[in-house]
Motif scaffolding. Sequence first.
Motif, PDB file in Angstrom:
ATOM      1  N   ARG A   2       0.848  -1.195   0.000  1.00 56.27           N
ATOM      2  CA  ARG A   2       0.000   0.000   0.000  1.00 56.27           C
ATOM      3  C   ARG A   2       0.878   1.237   0.000  1.00 56.27           C
ATOM      4  N   TYR A 107       3.385  -1.445   3.908  1.00 58.06           N
ATOM      5  CA  TYR A 107       2.976  -0.168   3.354  1.00 58.06           C
ATOM      6  C   TYR A 107       4.091   0.853   3.524  1.00 58.06           C
ATOM      7  N   ASP A 125      -2.614   5.022  -2.774  1.00 59.67           N
ATOM      8  CA  ASP A 125      -3.832   4.231  -2.561  1.00 59.67           C
ATOM      9  C   ASP A 125      -4.791   4.964  -1.628  1.00 59.67           C
ATOM     10  N   GLU A 126      -4.207   5.680  -0.650  1.00 60.93           N
ATOM     11  CA  GLU A 126      -5.008   6.429   0.313  1.00 60.93           C
ATOM     12  C   GLU A 126      -4.225   7.655   0.771  1.00 60.93           C
TER      13      GLU A 126
END
Length: 197
Positions: A2, A107, A125-126
């Motif tokens: 991530r 991540y 991704d975020e």
Amino acid sequence: MRKIGITGGIGAGKTIVCRVFQLLGVPVYDSDARAKWVMQHDAVLKDNLTAAFGPAAYTPSGELNRPHIASIVFNNPEQLARLNSLVHPRVAIDFESWALAQAPAPYVLKEAALMFESQAWKQMDEIITVFAPLDVRMKRLLARDPHRTEADIRAIIEKQLREEEKMARADYIIYNDDQQLLLPQITALHKHFLAPQ
């Protein structure tokens, strides 16, 4: 893996939040520091900056001539946009190769003040936004940067995306407002990011 972006206005506390994540073992990419490195070492970017800002963009010994470039882009939005349009894509490439080298980390974090302005959010991704109210940020910055006036700080803030916009576009918000504890917020997110997707 991530890829989590972390942003926030000047003085919001991105750096301290990233340090805590690093203590938890999370690799963190510092966009500002890496941009300086890329401007010094990326051959494609060096050629592009020389073409855009003249042979004085680099000293005879090959060092980036920051005062020369600053004199061109300072108070010139078009030239600043030109500089950013050359630097940001090369930093994006650098981030991708850096992220690959971080395996098997579950991540990674990319810290960027201009996450949305530079389009870096598209690689993520975020997104986490670190938020602090303006009065708290101002107090911190005046204490941290005695060489800056309140007017200097306001000028920097005005060039950044509004906090409300950053918060609206974020997946997560960490409140660094001197009212809520940082550590529980960070550790909760860390556990969340480590959980199977």
